[in-house]
Motif scaffolding. Sequence first.
Motif, PDB file in Angstrom:
ATOM      1  N   LYS A  24       0.779  -1.342  -0.009  1.00 12.84           N
ATOM      2  CA  LYS A  24       0.081   0.310  -0.252  1.00 12.84           C
ATOM      3  C   LYS A  24       0.971   1.444  -0.182  1.00 12.84           C
ATOM      4  O   LYS A  24       1.873   1.568   0.819  1.00 12.84           O
ATOM      5  CB  LYS A  24      -0.944  -0.245   1.073  1.00 12.84           C
ATOM      6  CG  LYS A  24      -1.991   1.290   1.582  1.00 12.84           C
ATOM      7  CD  LYS A  24      -2.294   1.093   2.794  1.00 12.84           C
ATOM      8  CE  LYS A  24      -3.051   2.333   3.107  1.00 12.84           C
ATOM      9  NZ  LYS A  24      -2.334   3.449   2.986  1.00 12.84           N
ATOM     10  N   SER A  30      -7.543   2.450   2.683  1.00 10.76           N
ATOM     11  CA  SER A  30      -8.171   1.388   3.305  1.00 10.76           C
ATOM     12  C   SER A  30      -8.944   1.126   2.216  1.00 10.76           C
ATOM     13  O   SER A  30      -9.285   0.221   1.502  1.00 10.76           O
ATOM     14  CB  SER A  30      -7.730   0.433   4.538  1.00 10.76           C
ATOM     15  OG  SER A  30      -5.938   0.878   4.591  1.00 10.76           O
ATOM     16  N   GLN A  31      -9.927   1.453   2.540  1.00 11.51           N
ATOM     17  CA  GLN A  31     -11.103   1.608   1.498  1.00 11.51           C
ATOM     18  C   GLN A  31     -11.356   2.816   2.280  1.00 11.51           C
ATOM     19  O   GLN A  31     -11.567   4.021   2.911  1.00 11.51           O
ATOM     20  CB  GLN A  31     -12.057   0.224   2.677  1.00 11.51           C
ATOM     21  CG  GLN A  31     -12.541   0.898   4.410  1.00 11.51           C
ATOM     22  CD  GLN A  31     -13.296   0.241   4.908  1.00 11.51           C
ATOM     23  OE1 GLN A  31     -12.931  -0.575   6.085  1.00 11.51           O
ATOM     24  NE2 GLN A  31     -14.520  -0.733   4.566  1.00 11.51           N
ATOM     25  N   ASP A  39      -8.886   4.408  -2.983  1.00 15.19           N
ATOM     26  CA  ASP A  39      -8.574   3.181  -1.769  1.00 15.19           C
ATOM     27  C   ASP A  39      -8.575   2.278  -2.340  1.00 15.19           C
ATOM     28  O   ASP A  39      -8.867   1.035  -4.060  1.00 15.19           O
ATOM     29  CB  ASP A  39     -10.360   3.102  -1.169  1.00 15.19           C
ATOM     30  CG  ASP A  39     -10.661   2.690  -1.168  1.00 15.19           C
ATOM     31  OD1 ASP A  39     -11.245   1.312  -1.611  1.00 15.19           O
ATOM     32  OD2 ASP A  39     -11.935   3.357  -2.437  1.00 15.19           O
ATOM     33  N   VAL A  40      -7.393   1.610  -1.951  1.00 13.96           N
ATOM     34  CA  VAL A  40      -6.922  -0.072  -1.606  1.00 13.96           C
ATOM     35  C   VAL A  40      -7.935  -1.177  -2.022  1.00 13.96           C
ATOM     36  O   VAL A  40      -8.226  -1.442  -3.313  1.00 13.96           O
ATOM     37  CB  VAL A  40      -5.976  -0.762  -0.448  1.00 13.96           C
ATOM     38  CG1 VAL A  40      -5.861  -1.753  -1.483  1.00 13.96           C
ATOM     39  CG2 VAL A  40      -5.384   0.378  -0.326  1.00 13.96           C
ATOM     40  N   LEU A  62     -11.838  -7.665   2.841  1.00 15.78           N
ATOM     41  CA  LEU A  62     -10.573  -6.231   3.673  1.00 15.78           C
ATOM     42  C   LEU A  62     -10.318  -7.087   5.077  1.00 15.78           C
ATOM     43  O   LEU A  62     -11.115  -6.955   5.844  1.00 15.78           O
ATOM     44  CB  LEU A  62     -11.513  -5.503   3.453  1.00 15.78           C
ATOM     45  CG  LEU A  62     -10.379  -3.953   3.858  1.00 15.78           C
ATOM     46  CD1 LEU A  62      -8.618  -3.895   2.984  1.00 15.78           C
ATOM     47  CD2 LEU A  62     -10.856  -2.627   4.259  1.00 15.78           C
ATOM     48  N   HIS A  64      -8.004  -6.680   7.207  1.00 16.88           N
ATOM     49  CA  HIS A  64      -7.111  -5.291   7.792  1.00 16.88           C
ATOM     50  C   HIS A  64      -6.818  -4.143   7.190  1.00 16.88           C
ATOM     51  O   HIS A  64      -7.036  -4.176   6.055  1.00 16.88           O
ATOM     52  CB  HIS A  64      -6.252  -5.994   9.103  1.00 16.88           C
ATOM     53  CG  HIS A  64      -5.182  -6.002   7.840  1.00 16.88           C
ATOM     54  ND1 HIS A  64      -3.454  -4.888   7.941  1.00 16.88           N
ATOM     55  CD2 HIS A  64      -4.058  -7.041   6.616  1.00 16.88           C
ATOM     56  CE1 HIS A  64      -3.084  -5.593   7.179  1.00 16.88           C
ATOM     57  NE2 HIS A  64      -2.958  -6.629   6.414  1.00 16.88           N
ATOM     58  N   ARG A  65      -6.312  -3.070   8.651  1.00 14.16           N
ATOM     59  CA  ARG A  65      -6.685  -1.736   7.469  1.00 14.16           C
ATOM     60  C   ARG A  65      -5.033  -1.078   7.800  1.00 14.16           C
ATOM     61  O   ARG A  65      -4.439  -1.607   9.482  1.00 14.16           O
ATOM     62  CB  ARG A  65      -7.436  -0.856   7.557  1.00 14.16           C
ATOM     63  CG  ARG A  65      -8.834  -1.760   7.567  1.00 14.16           C
ATOM     64  CD  ARG A  65     -10.641  -0.332   8.198  1.00 14.16           C
ATOM     65  NE  ARG A  65     -11.629  -1.092   7.821  1.00 14.16           N
ATOM     66  CZ  ARG A  65     -12.287  -2.223   8.097  1.00 14.16           C
ATOM     67  NH1 ARG A  65     -11.590  -3.086   8.832  1.00 14.16           N
ATOM     68  NH2 ARG A  65     -13.719  -2.817   7.649  1.00 14.16           N
ATOM     69  N   LEU A  66      -4.852  -0.348   7.580  1.00 13.28           N
ATOM     70  CA  LEU A  66      -4.165   0.711   7.409  1.00 13.28           C
ATOM     71  C   LEU A  66      -4.014   1.946   7.726  1.00 13.28           C
ATOM     72  O   LEU A  66      -4.938   2.471   6.485  1.00 13.28           O
ATOM     73  CB  LEU A  66      -2.622  -0.016   6.884  1.00 13.28           C
ATOM     74  CG  LEU A  66      -1.718  -1.134   6.475  1.00 13.28           C
ATOM     75  CD1 LEU A  66      -0.350  -0.884   5.177  1.00 13.28           C
ATOM     76  CD2 LEU A  66      -1.283  -0.982   7.703  1.00 13.28           C
ATOM     77  N   ARG A  68      -3.758   5.729   6.680  1.00 19.49           N
ATOM     78  CA  ARG A  68      -4.287   6.706   5.208  1.00 19.49           C
ATOM     79  C   ARG A  68      -2.388   6.548   4.799  1.00 19.49           C
ATOM     80  O   ARG A  68      -2.012   6.832   4.306  1.00 19.49           O
ATOM     81  CB  ARG A  68      -5.200   8.029   5.113  1.00 19.49           C
ATOM     82  CG  ARG A  68      -5.096   8.509   4.250  1.00 19.49           C
ATOM     83  CD  ARG A  68      -6.265   9.637   3.553  1.00 19.49           C
ATOM     84  NE  ARG A  68      -5.892   9.713   2.111  1.00 19.49           N
ATOM     85  CZ  ARG A  68      -6.957  10.338   1.221  1.00 19.49           C
ATOM     86  NH1 ARG A  68      -7.587  10.590   1.957  1.00 19.49           N
ATOM     87  NH2 ARG A  68      -6.484  11.274  -0.055  1.00 19.49           N
ATOM     88  N   MET A  74      -0.293  -5.475   3.074  1.00 15.25           N
ATOM     89  CA  MET A  74      -2.222  -5.134   3.539  1.00 15.25           C
ATOM     90  C   MET A  74      -2.519  -6.458   2.694  1.00 15.25           C
ATOM     91  O   MET A  74      -2.054  -7.107   1.190  1.00 15.25           O
ATOM     92  CB  MET A  74      -2.782  -3.894   2.646  1.00 15.25           C
ATOM     93  CG  MET A  74      -3.681  -3.561   2.727  1.00 15.25           C
ATOM     94  SD  MET A  74      -4.394  -2.359   2.439  1.00 15.25           S
ATOM     95  CE  MET A  74      -6.123  -2.758   2.752  1.00 15.25           C
TER      96      MET A  74
END
Length: 227
Positions: A24, A30-31, A39-40, A62, A64-66, A68, A74
């Motif tokens: 990422k 992430s979303q 977003d990813v 998804l 997990h998230r990171l 911004r 990821m």
Amino acid sequence: MKTTQTTPDIPIVFEDQHLLIVNKPANMLSQEDHTGDPDVLNLCKEYLARSNPRSGIPFLGLVHRLDRPVSGLMLLAKTGRAAQNLSKQIHDRTIQKTYQAVVEGNPPPNGVLTHHLFKDRDKNMVSVVAADLKKAKEATLSFAKIAESGGLNLLSIHLQTGRPHQIRVQLAEEGYPIWGDYRYGSDQPDGRDIALRAVELILNHPSLGEQMQFEVTAPDEEPWSRF
């Protein structure tokens, strides 16, 4: 390296019929959120749809998230079964994630930090609070100093819990704010890129059961290039 060939582009670290692991970029969501910025999750769905146009709308979970401004590894799931398996691994803490951060201040050679955190959702800010505060959540991480250069320190960080903004808030609370993280105390100019990166990911493959390890290197730019 293979990429999603989207705008903006995202490097692909690994892909099979179960998993998609990407690198990422910093300052990418992430979303999707209210901003409508790229977003990813949606860019990777676009990539999958283009790769196999006959399959219809692709599933992509998804896991997990990171944050911004955070970059690095990821993990996404390409099937519902894989998403369920990986979510359980995260819940059971069998997935290992290593982060690196460039911080200001003078951290010790290593340490374990435990705080109680509260997130103000209206302001999207997290703060350290008393343990007895309603909705406070305990957060723990461990770190080790890898190197020092020009008043900055490179840390390796492992999370024992996964709280929003956890690394950023806990390090700042101890006087070691992350470079560029003006929101949580950095002296660097206002900006969206911060020196926090997910550099290693270890998991069990959701179908094969084999342990897999992935690593990415830091970009050759400030402040990473000092190390």
